[in-house]
Design a protein around this motif. Structure first.
Motif, PDB file in Angstrom:
ATOM      1  N   GLY A 152       0.810  -1.162   0.079  1.00 42.71           N
ATOM      2  CA  GLY A 152      -0.096   0.143   0.063  1.00 42.71           C
ATOM      3  C   GLY A 152       0.873   1.170   0.140  1.00 42.71           C
ATOM      4  O   GLY A 152       0.459   2.058  -0.840  1.00 42.71           O
ATOM      5  N   ALA A 153       1.846   1.175   0.875  1.00 48.94           N
ATOM      6  CA  ALA A 153       2.847   2.333   0.884  1.00 48.94           C
ATOM      7  C   ALA A 153       3.607   2.648  -0.522  1.00 48.94           C
ATOM      8  O   ALA A 153       3.683   3.650  -0.970  1.00 48.94           O
ATOM      9  N   PHE A 154       3.690   1.316  -1.137  1.00 47.66           N
ATOM     10  CA  PHE A 154       4.421   1.417  -2.341  1.00 47.66           C
ATOM     11  C   PHE A 154       4.093   2.069  -3.306  1.00 47.66           C
ATOM     12  O   PHE A 154       4.264   3.057  -4.268  1.00 47.66           O
ATOM     13  N   ILE A 155       2.583   1.841  -3.665  1.00 45.96           N
ATOM     14  CA  ILE A 155       1.553   2.145  -4.528  1.00 45.96           C
ATOM     15  C   ILE A 155       1.368   3.784  -4.190  1.00 45.96           C
ATOM     16  O   ILE A 155       1.488   4.521  -5.076  1.00 45.96           O
ATOM     17  N   ALA A 156       1.140   4.130  -3.023  1.00 43.82           N
ATOM     18  CA  ALA A 156       1.077   5.663  -2.610  1.00 43.82           C
ATOM     19  C   ALA A 156       2.231   6.342  -2.954  1.00 43.82           C
ATOM     20  O   ALA A 156       2.039   7.484  -3.392  1.00 43.82           O
ATOM     21  N   LYS A 165       2.539  14.662  -5.525  1.00 41.43           N
ATOM     22  CA  LYS A 165       3.978  15.554  -5.315  1.00 41.43           C
ATOM     23  C   LYS A 165       3.629  16.260  -3.764  1.00 41.43           C
ATOM     24  O   LYS A 165       4.084  17.458  -3.649  1.00 41.43           O
ATOM     25  N   SER A 166       3.143  15.441  -2.959  1.00 37.99           N
ATOM     26  CA  SER A 166       2.864  16.111  -1.606  1.00 37.99           C
ATOM     27  C   SER A 166       3.866  15.551  -0.404  1.00 37.99           C
ATOM     28  O   SER A 166       4.158  14.581  -0.331  1.00 37.99           O
ATOM     29  N   PRO A 167       4.553  16.512   0.307  1.00 38.91           N
ATOM     30  CA  PRO A 167       5.573  16.468   1.201  1.00 38.91           C
ATOM     31  C   PRO A 167       5.029  15.593   2.250  1.00 38.91           C
ATOM     32  O   PRO A 167       5.459  14.568   2.938  1.00 38.91           O
ATOM     33  N   MET A 168       3.893  15.942   2.611  1.00 43.13           N
ATOM     34  CA  MET A 168       3.020  15.298   3.761  1.00 43.13           C
ATOM     35  C   MET A 168       2.792  13.660   3.523  1.00 43.13           C
ATOM     36  O   MET A 168       3.036  12.970   4.258  1.00 43.13           O
TER      37      MET A 168
END
Length: 225
Positions: A152-156, A165-168
């Protein structure tokens, strides 16, 4: 009474034999993992001290990173079908290639920052390794949950790199990656220990299990770092 004594002795010998196998396999796994990390570090050091090579790799870094991700999936699918010699060569080759792609990333940070990151990674990785080795709790059920979190983190992260392109989001994804990989470290160590019970030392299967375990832990360490 005498039969019970013999049975106790037989059980004790069997238990000692399993512990010896677990110790031998874990020693081999961490030996190969350390060697792989050393190769990665040596190659990165060489690239960092050769600006022309560093610039050439840096200009194609995104492509190389995606190529390495593809290689990881390929290795995960094919490694268990390879001979022990081929699996070893693939692991060492991957460790070298990782050194090439990590070097441009390291060049963006100071030596102190890299050293701090390495020490923090070592502390996280080491603590979860110890936990996976000594805990009596069955961590099998954690594996699928942690892998879901990782993918999930990889896809995100891919979506964020190309679209948002969000730093958060980048920060949140990094935290999820760290949590997933630290958990997977303990899970992998326990899985390696379970494998040891049905493997005989000095066999190709034992060596291949060592390489597969080393690759799993190597990837956990690199991603956390």
């Amino acid at each position: 009474m005498e039969n019970q004594t013999f049975e106790t002795r037989d059980f004790s010998k069997a238990s000692d034999g399993i512990l010896d196998k677990e110790s031998a396999l874990l020693t081999s796994v961490f030996g190969w993992m350390t060697f792989g990390l050393t190769l990665t570090g040596v190659v990165s050091y060489f690239v960092l001290n050769n600006p022309s090579i560093l610039n050439a790799i840096g200009s194609k870094l995104l492509i190389l990173c995606f190529a390495q991700i593809a290689v990881v999936f390929w290795l995960a699918a094919r490694l268990h079908k390879m001979s022990a010699t081929t699996a070893t060569a693939c692991f060492l080759g991957y460790s070298i290639s990782n050194g090439l792609t990590i070097a441009p990333l390291l060049s963006m940070y100071s030596g102190a920052s890299v050293a701090n990151a390495f020490m923090m990674t070592g502390a996280l990785f080491g603590s979860m390794t110890v936990y996976g080795n000594v805990t009596k709790k069955d961590l099998s059920s954690m594996g699928s949950f942690l892998m879901m979190g990782f993918f999930g983190a990889f896809i995100a992260s891919i979506v964020n790199i190309f679209f948002l392109k969000s730093p958060m989001i980048s920060w949140v994804v990094s935290i999820v990656f760290i949590l997933a990989c630290t958990g997977l470290t303990a899970w992998d160590v326990q899985k390696i220990k379970r494998q040891a019970s049905y493997l005989d030392q000095d066999t190709p299967e034992f060596k291949k299990a060592s390489i597969m375990g080393a690759l799993s832990l190597y990837l956990n360490f690199i991603i956390i770092f």
